[in-house]
Each structure stands twice: as C-alpha cells, then as structure tokens.
Design a protein around this motif. Sequence first.
Motif, PDB file in Angstrom:
ATOM      1  N   ASP A 153      -9.077  37.959 -30.388  1.00  0.00           N
ATOM      2  CA  ASP A 153      -9.170  37.590 -29.046  1.00  0.00           C
ATOM      3  C   ASP A 153     -10.448  37.296 -28.845  1.00  0.00           C
ATOM      4  O   ASP A 153     -11.533  38.010 -29.102  1.00  0.00           O
ATOM      5  CB  ASP A 153      -8.703  38.782 -27.967  1.00  0.00           C
ATOM      6  N   VAL A 154     -10.753  36.177 -28.210  1.00  0.00           N
ATOM      7  CA  VAL A 154     -12.144  35.667 -27.485  1.00  0.00           C
ATOM      8  C   VAL A 154     -11.917  35.075 -26.392  1.00  0.00           C
ATOM      9  O   VAL A 154     -10.771  34.370 -25.868  1.00  0.00           O
ATOM     10  CB  VAL A 154     -12.731  34.701 -28.462  1.00  0.00           C
ATOM     11  N   ILE A 155     -12.948  35.313 -25.548  1.00  0.00           N
ATOM     12  CA  ILE A 155     -12.927  34.633 -24.218  1.00  0.00           C
ATOM     13  C   ILE A 155     -13.974  33.575 -24.258  1.00  0.00           C
ATOM     14  O   ILE A 155     -15.293  33.454 -24.363  1.00  0.00           O
ATOM     15  CB  ILE A 155     -13.557  35.726 -23.076  1.00  0.00           C
ATOM     16  N   VAL A 156     -13.495  32.318 -24.086  1.00  0.00           N
ATOM     17  CA  VAL A 156     -14.349  30.793 -24.123  1.00  0.00           C
ATOM     18  C   VAL A 156     -14.593  30.463 -22.609  1.00  0.00           C
ATOM     19  O   VAL A 156     -13.884  30.441 -21.749  1.00  0.00           O
ATOM     20  CB  VAL A 156     -13.646  29.976 -24.845  1.00  0.00           C
ATOM     21  N   PRO A 157     -15.925  30.321 -22.115  1.00  0.00           N
ATOM     22  CA  PRO A 157     -16.262  29.660 -20.936  1.00  0.00           C
ATOM     23  C   PRO A 157     -15.597  28.552 -20.626  1.00  0.00           C
ATOM     24  O   PRO A 157     -15.290  27.508 -21.295  1.00  0.00           O
ATOM     25  CB  PRO A 157     -17.653  29.338 -20.951  1.00  0.00           C
ATOM     26  N   GLY A 158     -15.117  28.562 -19.192  1.00  0.00           N
ATOM     27  CA  GLY A 158     -14.410  27.279 -18.755  1.00  0.00           C
ATOM     28  C   GLY A 158     -15.016  26.158 -18.986  1.00  0.00           C
ATOM     29  O   GLY A 158     -14.457  24.974 -19.250  1.00  0.00           O
ATOM     30  N   LYS A 159     -16.293  26.218 -18.886  1.00  0.00           N
ATOM     31  CA  LYS A 159     -17.092  24.929 -18.890  1.00  0.00           C
ATOM     32  C   LYS A 159     -17.339  24.319 -20.185  1.00  0.00           C
ATOM     33  O   LYS A 159     -17.173  23.077 -20.204  1.00  0.00           O
ATOM     34  CB  LYS A 159     -18.644  25.519 -18.554  1.00  0.00           C
ATOM     35  N   THR A 160     -17.091  25.244 -20.995  1.00  0.00           N
ATOM     36  CA  THR A 160     -17.122  24.605 -22.508  1.00  0.00           C
ATOM     37  C   THR A 160     -15.795  23.888 -22.620  1.00  0.00           C
ATOM     38  O   THR A 160     -15.847  23.153 -23.302  1.00  0.00           O
ATOM     39  CB  THR A 160     -17.353  26.021 -23.486  1.00  0.00           C
ATOM     40  N   LEU A 161     -14.872  24.640 -22.281  1.00  0.00           N
ATOM     41  CA  LEU A 161     -13.485  24.067 -22.316  1.00  0.00           C
ATOM     42  C   LEU A 161     -13.322  22.651 -21.590  1.00  0.00           C
ATOM     43  O   LEU A 161     -12.706  21.837 -22.121  1.00  0.00           O
ATOM     44  CB  LEU A 161     -12.303  24.966 -22.132  1.00  0.00           C
ATOM     45  N   ASN A 162     -13.763  22.645 -20.764  1.00  0.00           N
ATOM     46  CA  ASN A 162     -14.001  21.356 -19.784  1.00  0.00           C
ATOM     47  C   ASN A 162     -14.770  20.211 -20.485  1.00  0.00           C
ATOM     48  O   ASN A 162     -14.028  19.234 -20.581  1.00  0.00           O
ATOM     49  CB  ASN A 162     -14.662  21.345 -18.627  1.00  0.00           C
ATOM     50  N   GLU A 163     -15.696  20.641 -21.150  1.00  0.00           N
ATOM     51  CA  GLU A 163     -16.581  19.560 -21.887  1.00  0.00           C
ATOM     52  C   GLU A 163     -16.016  19.107 -23.149  1.00  0.00           C
ATOM     53  O   GLU A 163     -15.655  17.847 -23.577  1.00  0.00           O
ATOM     54  CB  GLU A 163     -17.929  20.050 -22.125  1.00  0.00           C
ATOM     55  N   ILE A 164     -15.114  20.115 -23.740  1.00  0.00           N
ATOM     56  CA  ILE A 164     -14.568  19.844 -25.123  1.00  0.00           C
ATOM     57  C   ILE A 164     -13.466  19.024 -25.130  1.00  0.00           C
ATOM     58  O   ILE A 164     -13.229  18.121 -25.698  1.00  0.00           O
ATOM     59  CB  ILE A 164     -14.205  21.376 -25.700  1.00  0.00           C
ATOM     60  N   SER A 165     -12.640  19.418 -23.797  1.00  0.00           N
ATOM     61  CA  SER A 165     -11.577  18.475 -23.547  1.00  0.00           C
ATOM     62  C   SER A 165     -11.840  16.958 -23.412  1.00  0.00           C
ATOM     63  O   SER A 165     -10.877  16.053 -23.515  1.00  0.00           O
ATOM     64  CB  SER A 165     -10.532  18.967 -22.701  1.00  0.00           C
ATOM     65  N   ARG A 166     -13.135  16.702 -22.678  1.00  0.00           N
ATOM     66  CA  ARG A 166     -13.255  15.547 -22.597  1.00  0.00           C
ATOM     67  C   ARG A 166     -13.720  14.833 -24.073  1.00  0.00           C
ATOM     68  O   ARG A 166     -13.840  13.497 -23.978  1.00  0.00           O
ATOM     69  CB  ARG A 166     -14.689  15.330 -21.681  1.00  0.00           C
ATOM     70  N   ILE A 167     -14.050  15.445 -24.961  1.00  0.00           N
ATOM     71  CA  ILE A 167     -14.690  14.652 -25.974  1.00  0.00           C
ATOM     72  C   ILE A 167     -13.472  14.664 -27.048  1.00  0.00           C
ATOM     73  O   ILE A 167     -13.422  13.779 -27.891  1.00  0.00           O
ATOM     74  CB  ILE A 167     -15.711  15.795 -26.796  1.00  0.00           C
ATOM     75  N   LEU A 168     -12.554  15.584 -27.072  1.00  0.00           N
ATOM     76  CA  LEU A 168     -11.479  15.529 -27.971  1.00  0.00           C
ATOM     77  C   LEU A 168     -10.525  14.323 -27.822  1.00  0.00           C
ATOM     78  O   LEU A 168     -10.491  13.885 -26.744  1.00  0.00           O
ATOM     79  CB  LEU A 168     -10.386  16.770 -27.668  1.00  0.00           C
ATOM     80  N   SER A 169     -10.145  13.709 -28.983  1.00  0.00           N
ATOM     81  CA  SER A 169      -9.241  12.397 -29.061  1.00  0.00           C
ATOM     82  C   SER A 169      -8.017  12.809 -28.380  1.00  0.00           C
ATOM     83  O   SER A 169      -7.441  11.941 -27.610  1.00  0.00           O
ATOM     84  CB  SER A 169      -9.247  11.795 -30.310  1.00  0.00           C
ATOM     85  N   GLY A 170      -7.492  13.751 -28.552  1.00  0.00           N
ATOM     86  CA  GLY A 170      -6.146  14.387 -28.111  1.00  0.00           C
ATOM     87  C   GLY A 170      -5.152  14.067 -29.285  1.00  0.00           C
ATOM     88  O   GLY A 170      -3.775  13.887 -28.587  1.00  0.00           O
ATOM     89  N   ASN A 171      -5.408  13.133 -30.208  1.00  0.00           N
ATOM     90  CA  ASN A 171      -4.279  12.997 -31.444  1.00  0.00           C
ATOM     91  C   ASN A 171      -3.884  13.987 -31.960  1.00  0.00           C
ATOM     92  O   ASN A 171      -4.547  14.958 -32.268  1.00  0.00           O
ATOM     93  CB  ASN A 171      -5.073  11.946 -32.292  1.00  0.00           C
ATOM     94  N   SER A 172      -2.429  13.885 -32.294  1.00  0.00           N
ATOM     95  CA  SER A 172      -1.942  15.174 -32.892  1.00  0.00           C
ATOM     96  C   SER A 172      -2.202  15.153 -34.420  1.00  0.00           C
ATOM     97  O   SER A 172      -1.870  16.031 -35.058  1.00  0.00           O
ATOM     98  CB  SER A 172      -0.351  15.003 -32.663  1.00  0.00           C
ATOM     99  N   GLU A 173      -2.536  13.962 -34.767  1.00  0.00           N
ATOM    100  CA  GLU A 173      -2.892  13.871 -36.355  1.00  0.00           C
ATOM    101  C   GLU A 173      -4.422  14.557 -36.712  1.00  0.00           C
ATOM    102  O   GLU A 173      -4.610  14.713 -37.723  1.00  0.00           O
ATOM    103  CB  GLU A 173      -2.829  12.518 -36.955  1.00  0.00           C
TER     104      GLU A 173
END
Lengths: 366, 366
Positions: free
Chosen positions: B190-210
């Motif tokens: 179990d880890v707790i990831v800061p929301g700010k990090t997740l917001n920034e990560i999801s803007r960088i991720l391409s979101g491709n399933s491959e």
Amino acid sequence: MKITCTKSELMNGINIALRAVPSKSVMPILESFLIAAKDDITITSNDNDMGIRTGIEGVVLESGMIAVEARLFSDIIRKLPENELTIESNASYKIRISCEGLEFHLNGNNPDEFPELPETGTTRKVTMSEFTLKEMIRQTIFSIAVNDSNALMKGELFSIKGDNLKVVSLDSHRISIRNEKLALSYDNSDVIVPGKTLNEISRILSGNSEDMVELEFDKRFIKFSFNKTLVISRLIEGEFFDVERMISSDYASEVRVNRNDFMNNIDRAITLTREGDKKPVVLEIRDSFINMDITSSLGSMSGRIDANKTGDDIVIGFNPKFLMDALRVIDDEEVAMYFVNSNAPCFIRNDAGEYVYIILPVNINR
Amino acid sequence: MKITCTKSELMNGINIALRAVPSKSVMPILESFLIAAKDDITITSNDNDMGIRTGIEGVVLESGMIAVEARLFSDIIRKLPENELTIESNASYKIRISCEGLEFHLNGNNPDEFPELPETGTTRKVTMSEFTLKEMIRQTIFSIAVNDSNALMKGELFSIKGDNLKVVSLDSHRISIRNEKLALSYDNSDVIVPGKTLNEISRILSGNSEDMVELEFDKRFIKFSFNKTLVISRLIEGEFFDVERMISSDYASEVRVNRNDFMNNIDRAITLTREGDKKPVVLEIRDSFINMDITSSLGSMSGRIDANKTGDDIVIGFNPKFLMDALRVIDDEEVAMYFVNSNAPCFIRNDAGEYVYIILPVNINR
C-alpha cells in the motif's frame, strides 16, 4: 407573458445579449435581461454605456415583459434539452420555464425597472458589410489606450468623407488607420466610438460579406443594426486628434519584407522582453537584408531576414510588441515600411492606402 | 556542452519537464531545467516534491550540463523554426542557442546547484498500461480533499493485492474506489501518492493501452517510468483510511438508470446552486421513475427520469455536485445505485466491482 421557442434560437439571442450585461453593477437590475413579447420576442440588455436588443424566433402565446437575472437564465437555458421550450411569467414576476417535462421556477423582477434603451435624435445612416466593419475593428482596435486618462484615446474615430470610411485609433506610441470604400456616398461626419463597444460588436458580428450592418448616429449615440440585433452605444464626445497632420509622404528609405519572416523574428525578440521592460529590437536595414538584434536583462537575440530596400541605410529601434501588433493584423504577404530617420516614426502602409500603421521608434543611443 | 536536436523533439521534452517546474520557488534554481548531455540527452525538473527526467533524441557533440531558466527557455524554443537547432554552454554558464541563422544568448546557472533527483532504496515494481493508470487516476482524482488539513486526504491509496490494483480517494463526503486486474501478481503493498503528482502524471501519460508504465516504490518515494520519461515523487506517509470497513453489500433498494439522463438532470440542478450553498437535489425513487427536485434561493427545478427499481421506495437528498463528479467519470451507459435508507450513504457501483462510488446523503428533514 407566455412564449415558446427552440432552445437553440433562445441560446443564440442570449449569447448576443450577454455582451452588454455587466458582471457586477451598482444597479442590480442591469444584471438582468428584459424579455419582451408582443408582435415579436426580444431580449434586451443594458450596461448604461451600451445596450443590446436582439430578436428571437418563437410564438407569443401571451404578450408581456419580464426581467430575469441574465447569467442564471443563461446557465439554465444552456443545459436544457435541444427542443421546444416554454417561458411564462405572471403578475408577481414569477417565471416558469418548461421543456420536455422539466420545470424551472425563478423569481423575476419588475420589467418597468429595466432602463429603456436610449433613442437617437436626428440621425445619419451609413451601411456597410459585417465583414468590412469586423475587419476594420480587428485591424485597429489593438492601439486603443485602454488605461489612458485621455478619454478620446479609449475610442476609435469613425470618419466618413463621401464614400470613404476611415477608422483611426491611437495611443501615445502609435497610430492605426484603416480606409475602406463604401458602396454609397454620404455626408461628411466624424464620431468617436468607445473601444469597449467595438470589442463587443465585433464578437457579435457574423463577419459575412453578404450581411449588411447599418450604422446610425447623432451627436451622443451610435446604433448598429444587423440581422435581428440592435446595439446602441454612447459616443465619446470631443474632437479627435488631427492625425492627417502627422502623416507625411516623405521618406528616406522604403523597405519591403516578407511579413511572416519579419513577424516570426519580432515574435522571437518578444520572448526576451518583460512587461514594463522597454528594451527595443534594433533593425539594421541594408539593401538586401535587415539584421534584427535585441539585448535585455534576460539575454540577447540576433537574426537576419531578406529585404528589398531603396534609399538610405538606417538603424532604428522599436518596442517589438508595437511592430508585432501591426504586423499581426495585416493580411498582405509582403509589407512595405517607410523611414525618415532613426528618430522619426516608421510608416507601415500599402500602396492603396487601405492601412497606415505609424509607430514611434525607441531611442537607441548608438 | 554542445548538442543538436530537432525543435519538435526538444519541445516534447520541455512540455513534459515543465510539469515539475514550480511557478515561483524560494529556491530559484528550481525554476530551471537541468540539461545534461553525456551518452544521451536529458532534461530534468524538480520542485522538491516531484521530479521529472525525460530523454531527448539528439546528437551530443560535447558532454556537459547546464541549468537554464525553464520558462524563458521554453518560450524561446517554442518560437524557433521547425528545424535542427544547436545548444551550447561554456564554463561560465553562457548558453548559445542557434537555429537557421538565428542566435540566442542566455545566462545559465551552475548545474551543480540543481538538486539531484532522489534515489529509491529497496523497491517493489509493478507494471501496467498507461491507459489503465491514466483512467484510474481520472476516475478517482476528483474526490481528493485538496484543502483538507488531513494530509492523507490529499493523496490516493494505491493498494496492490496479488494481481489486483485498487485506487482509493476520499474526502469527508464521499469515497471513490477503482479496482483493476493487473497482468501479473505482486506482493501486497500500500502506498499513498500525492494528488498533485497524479494530476501531473496523467497529463504526461499518452494513455495508450499498448504503452507500459512501471511503478517502483519504497517507503518514501514512487517512481513512474514510461517511454523516455521518469517521474519521481514523495509518498504521503501514514496509514490510509480503512475503507473496506465502510463498504457493505446490504441494501434496501437497487435502482438502474440511464447515466446520461440522470447526469443531465443533475447538471441542470447544479445551475441553481452556488459555491458554499448546501441545497440538496432530492431524489424520490419509485419503481419506474425518479423524481428529481431542488429548491434554492435562486429558484426551483423539478424533473423526472425513467428508472428500474427493486426494493423499497426511498426519498433521499444529495449535493448534486458529488453525484455529478461520480457520474461524469463512469463510462457505462446504465448505472446501478444501491440505497439502505435516507440517512445512509448511497453506493454507485458496477457488478464486476471495478468501481464503487460512495456518497453521503444530505439530511432533507421531510
């Protein structure tokens, strides 16, 4: 009052009328729309400097008027299904909006409290296409001095001489002039229209060259009528600056450049400037090129573009933002610039005289 | 240091690295990028909570490192021609950027002052697709309590049990849970990831399933590695809330509705609420329909949607925004809601248990 219309038709009208709703007013009634239904249906807004009345296609089931909080009404209508809707109000200003089984109830306001749009007195009328008006605003509005204490600088001169319309705006660093031939000839007249009005108008205008707009004005007000919409605005009273006096056809150098190449380098120079930073871009103009240099606290840039110069070599500095503002609104692929010396204004103009942009240089102390 | 690369390749890296550049920092060096060239070229940013290092395809002509003001560098590169460019720095941290005859000179900073990204200790690794990670963030991030004094509520629990990843976020009114099967099985953690990090990560991720992303974490840090990019972030330390305790499978009523119909009416109800206004939308749930009503100081709305209910009739009130937040991120056409009584939380979940949204009702004092 009871009317029916489609959601999309009402939304079109709302989006137009919203442009004259103040975000906060000491007169809360001005934050409302006046909806009026008699022979036709209209929405009116009025921020006391500018008023808008626009027509809505629909069916009047019961004549009447009601004032309703504009932004709330807009939010609600925007989210209704794309369908027919019914709006009714009663004698105690209760409003009922219904659409596809949905029902909203709002408290309206006494329509009699809503200030009537001013009437113009003996007026003059001028007609032009929406395209012409929208373009002339776009190509001059940027050099209005929004924050200047001189009220005249917050407006644009609309000057009609025969079949020529001239629009002029200026601040203490530059002058923008656009001339356009009208289809008909008119008596000479000069009015100064507030920049705020022109900004809002140009957002409403379709910009089609087949759609016409009629300008009608007396000493105090100007009315723009187009499509189903009427915009009425106060004029700025006073005598505009005599810009003809500042225009000269003498020059020592004429330079022609590709607008895009020039603009791209100016845009790059701007990255090294900051708000309030007066660092000029220095143009070193030779027969076949222009060297462009800027040095600021952030760094320096140098670049070169091809040019075609006749006349004297010249080295002259400008606030790059002022050059950019003018270059951005010119549609020509090639622009011609005229220089007298390093301390005199530069003229950017086309041969037909449709536009003249006059920009004061920055002293570069070389 | 001397490197060449294309403008577009560099711009891609800049746009990624910018996400960890603080807009203003007490440590001005953090407003810089660290550009490093050795076997490869990387751009690093670091706001002390989160760091990003991303690779740039290019040619290293001379190894070295330089720190450069990130936003200025970004502004300049963005406006360069779409072509090859060269960046060089010397021992006194002067930077020269050249491209198609253009030249910029900037003052860089000592790269040794730039704080290194933290190293993780003994770590665990988990792999998933960019699509899965991006979707799970999107479908839970909205119920993070950004301004809560409880630090745990500013993060999301990432809980791995075998091949199941569970992501949980909550504030004092609601809980969002997403479960997803991973391709492999892992030790529980179990880890707790800061929301700010997740917001920034999801803007960088391409979101491709491959495209795959590797998560690697110890007690204090989490690393996300994908494509040519590494994001490292502090974890929030502590024990997350035991949300399993709050989940019950008992219910008195189960209701199925078309998500769009329901959401549209909730969205309409929201037009009558204002920030800080606690007026609930009241759902009157019957066998074949839900009546939805809201009354606030602004007005009232009533509507009805089709529904398919089994179990008890129920009347229950909710903050419409909380319903909207959950409904907006669900992809199913039909949603199922489970109720115990008017005072107990409502569960919105699908049969496979991929998502569970738990929302506390508002007391409606009928």
